[in-house]
Design a protein around this motif. Structure first.
Motif, PDB file in Angstrom:
ATOM      1  N   SER A   1    -101.391 -74.547 -11.159  1.00 25.29           N
ATOM      2  CA  SER A   1    -100.512 -75.527 -11.119  1.00 25.29           C
ATOM      3  C   SER A   1    -101.057 -77.204 -11.073  1.00 25.29           C
ATOM      4  N   TYR A   2    -101.960 -77.299 -10.064  1.00 30.76           N
ATOM      5  CA  TYR A   2    -102.651 -78.496 -10.177  1.00 30.76           C
ATOM      6  C   TYR A   2    -103.236 -78.980 -11.419  1.00 30.76           C
ATOM      7  N   TYR A   3    -103.969 -78.286 -11.961  1.00 31.21           N
ATOM      8  CA  TYR A   3    -104.733 -78.487 -13.280  1.00 31.21           C
ATOM      9  C   TYR A   3    -103.711 -78.353 -14.414  1.00 31.21           C
TER      10      TYR A   3
ATOM     11  N   PRO B   1     -95.600 -89.017 -16.333  1.00 26.57           N
ATOM     12  CA  PRO B   1     -95.228 -88.479 -15.131  1.00 26.57           C
ATOM     13  C   PRO B   1     -93.937 -87.405 -15.483  1.00 26.57           C
ATOM     14  N   ASN B   2     -92.905 -87.701 -16.350  1.00 24.96           N
ATOM     15  CA  ASN B   2     -91.622 -87.270 -16.679  1.00 24.96           C
ATOM     16  C   ASN B   2     -92.086 -85.681 -17.355  1.00 24.96           C
ATOM     17  N   ALA B   3     -93.041 -85.795 -18.292  1.00 26.12           N
ATOM     18  CA  ALA B   3     -93.443 -84.589 -18.882  1.00 26.12           C
ATOM     19  C   ALA B   3     -94.083 -83.578 -17.737  1.00 26.12           C
ATOM     20  N   SER B   4     -94.486 -84.324 -16.707  1.00 24.80           N
ATOM     21  CA  SER B   4     -95.346 -83.252 -15.508  1.00 24.80           C
ATOM     22  C   SER B   4     -94.706 -83.024 -14.282  1.00 24.80           C
ATOM     23  N   ALA B   5     -93.348 -83.576 -14.310  1.00 29.09           N
ATOM     24  CA  ALA B   5     -92.501 -83.850 -12.999  1.00 29.09           C
ATOM     25  C   ALA B   5     -92.379 -82.408 -12.263  1.00 29.09           C
ATOM     26  N   SER B   6     -92.131 -81.553 -12.778  1.00 29.97           N
ATOM     27  CA  SER B   6     -91.904 -80.121 -12.277  1.00 29.97           C
ATOM     28  C   SER B   6     -93.139 -79.498 -11.986  1.00 29.97           C
ATOM     29  N   LEU B   7     -94.222 -79.627 -12.826  1.00 30.43           N
ATOM     30  CA  LEU B   7     -95.572 -79.133 -12.519  1.00 30.43           C
ATOM     31  C   LEU B   7     -96.148 -79.830 -11.364  1.00 30.43           C
ATOM     32  N   LEU B   8     -95.888 -81.275 -11.081  1.00 34.38           N
ATOM     33  CA  LEU B   8     -96.397 -81.789  -9.922  1.00 34.38           C
ATOM     34  C   LEU B   8     -95.747 -81.313  -8.703  1.00 34.38           C
ATOM     35  N   ASP B   9     -94.402 -81.164  -8.847  1.00 41.15           N
ATOM     36  CA  ASP B   9     -93.612 -80.683  -7.484  1.00 41.15           C
ATOM     37  C   ASP B   9     -94.184 -79.411  -7.182  1.00 41.15           C
ATOM     38  N   THR B  10     -94.585 -78.580  -8.055  1.00 42.53           N
ATOM     39  CA  THR B  10     -95.179 -76.951  -7.824  1.00 42.53           C
ATOM     40  C   THR B  10     -96.715 -77.233  -7.315  1.00 42.53           C
ATOM     41  N   ALA B  11     -97.194 -78.153  -7.649  1.00 40.15           N
ATOM     42  CA  ALA B  11     -98.660 -78.367  -7.568  1.00 40.15           C
ATOM     43  C   ALA B  11     -98.713 -79.064  -6.186  1.00 40.15           C
TER      44      ALA B  11
ATOM     45  N   LEU C   1    -116.900 -72.004 -12.269  1.00 40.09           N
ATOM     46  CA  LEU C   1    -117.280 -72.814 -13.361  1.00 40.09           C
ATOM     47  C   LEU C   1    -116.318 -73.127 -14.230  1.00 40.09           C
ATOM     48  N   ASP C   2    -115.210 -72.180 -14.353  1.00 38.25           N
ATOM     49  CA  ASP C   2    -113.739 -72.529 -15.233  1.00 38.25           C
ATOM     50  C   ASP C   2    -113.472 -74.023 -14.382  1.00 38.25           C
ATOM     51  N   GLY C   3    -113.247 -74.269 -13.249  1.00 33.81           N
ATOM     52  CA  GLY C   3    -112.694 -75.417 -12.550  1.00 33.81           C
ATOM     53  C   GLY C   3    -113.639 -76.698 -13.025  1.00 33.81           C
ATOM     54  N   ARG C   4    -115.034 -76.611 -12.946  1.00 36.37           N
ATOM     55  CA  ARG C   4    -115.860 -77.621 -13.215  1.00 36.37           C
ATOM     56  C   ARG C   4    -115.689 -77.813 -14.491  1.00 36.37           C
ATOM     57  N   ARG C   5    -115.613 -76.826 -15.455  1.00 38.37           N
ATOM     58  CA  ARG C   5    -115.574 -77.075 -17.153  1.00 38.37           C
ATOM     59  C   ARG C   5    -114.369 -77.880 -17.530  1.00 38.37           C
ATOM     60  N   PHE C   6    -113.153 -77.631 -16.468  1.00 36.24           N
ATOM     61  CA  PHE C   6    -111.790 -77.940 -16.875  1.00 36.24           C
ATOM     62  C   PHE C   6    -112.025 -79.813 -16.817  1.00 36.24           C
ATOM     63  N   TRP C   7    -112.899 -80.059 -15.829  1.00 35.74           N
ATOM     64  CA  TRP C   7    -112.673 -81.573 -15.592  1.00 35.74           C
ATOM     65  C   TRP C   7    -113.700 -82.289 -16.645  1.00 35.74           C
ATOM     66  N   HIS C   8    -114.761 -81.604 -17.277  1.00 32.27           N
ATOM     67  CA  HIS C   8    -115.478 -81.922 -18.040  1.00 32.27           C
ATOM     68  C   HIS C   8    -114.713 -81.971 -19.537  1.00 32.27           C
ATOM     69  N   GLU C   9    -113.800 -81.097 -19.695  1.00 29.40           N
ATOM     70  CA  GLU C   9    -113.051 -81.284 -20.711  1.00 29.40           C
ATOM     71  C   GLU C   9    -111.958 -82.323 -20.847  1.00 29.40           C
TER      72      GLU C   9
ATOM     73  N   ALA D   1    -106.765 -74.519 -17.948  1.00 26.72           N
ATOM     74  CA  ALA D   1    -105.816 -74.451 -16.858  1.00 26.72           C
ATOM     75  C   ALA D   1    -104.930 -73.126 -16.930  1.00 26.72           C
ATOM     76  N   GLU D   2    -104.395 -73.106 -18.106  1.00 19.86           N
ATOM     77  CA  GLU D   2    -103.417 -71.701 -18.329  1.00 19.86           C
ATOM     78  C   GLU D   2    -104.074 -70.495 -17.760  1.00 19.86           C
ATOM     79  N   ASN D   3    -105.377 -70.232 -18.115  1.00 19.38           N
ATOM     80  CA  ASN D   3    -106.164 -69.163 -17.698  1.00 19.38           C
ATOM     81  C   ASN D   3    -106.608 -69.061 -16.441  1.00 19.38           C
ATOM     82  N   TYR D   4    -106.420 -70.249 -15.574  1.00 19.05           N
ATOM     83  CA  TYR D   4    -106.887 -70.210 -14.114  1.00 19.05           C
ATOM     84  C   TYR D   4    -106.248 -69.355 -13.142  1.00 19.05           C
TER      85      TYR D   4
END
Length: 204
Positions: A61-63, A74-84, A31-39, A52-55
């Motif tokens: 890392s994807y969320y 993309p610059n703000a999320s670059a390292s997170l995208l690499d990890t994801a 439910l947390d995953g689905r709630r994330f998309w609606h948020e 996402a932080e509590n997932y």
């Protein structure tokens, strides 16, 4: 909740139902995953970030990368995208169709990274694994994901080709699902988007 969101565009009702479900669920993870998309659809990025932080899974890392991409680019999320991307490539698979969803996720991450060719190739791999002609439940979702990818990498006409087709037969895609999706924000002023919305409004 999805009926309220994607059938009627009522995100408040959808999110309230998620809150009720989370208070009753023994395992609220799905439910947390689905709630994330609606948020995200509600553009409540602070709430989505908190979810996402509590997932508690490899998807964290994807969320997180999605929230940071949508709020900072993309610059703000670059390292997170690499990890994801690494986590998604290395994540264990359960069942044939999970590989299709994994490829779709890889495609979306690569699209956010700016890897146009890699993103499209991954999205098409998902369709090849689970085509809509063989899986009427999940196949259209992979088409929808490829439309998201096309929208992100600057191929609006290819995105609209898929979305217009999806709206022509029963599946989870609806005009509200398209209107609410932040990945389609760059398409809002496109003539085909405006035409699509007008046509659906007049036929409702």
């Amino acid at each position: 909740a999805e009926v309220w969101a994607y059938g009627f565009g009522n995100l408040d009702k959808a999110l309230n139902l998620f809150e009720e479900g989370l208070s009753l669920a023994d395992d609220p993870g799905m439910l947390d995953g689905r709630r994330f998309w609606h948020e995200l659809n509600a553009r409540d990025f602070s709430a989505a970030l908190n979810t996402a932080e509590n997932y508690k899974s490899v998807s964290r890392s994807y969320y997180l990368s999605i929230v940071h991409y949508l709020t900072g680019g993309p610059n703000a999320s670059a390292s997170l995208l690499d990890t994801a991307l690494i986590n998604t490539i290395e994540r264990p698979l359960v069942g044939h169709d999970r590989e299709a969803f994994r490829q779709g996720r890889i495609g979306l991450i690569k699209a956010m990274q700016g890897d146009k060719q890699g993103a499209i190739e991954a999205g098409k791999r998902a369709l090849a694994i689970t085509p809509a002609s063989e899986n009427a439940l999940n196949g259209p979702d992979h088409i929808y994901r490829l439309a998201e990818i096309y929208g992100l990498v600057g191929e609006p006409d290819l995105a609209f080709d898929l979305l217009e087709d999806l709206l022509g037969y029963p599946n989870r895609t609806s005009i509200w699902r398209i209107k609410l999706n932040p990945f389609f924000d760059s398409l809002r002023d496109h003539p085909r988007y405006l035409k699509l919305i007008d046509e659906k409004r007049s036929s409702a």
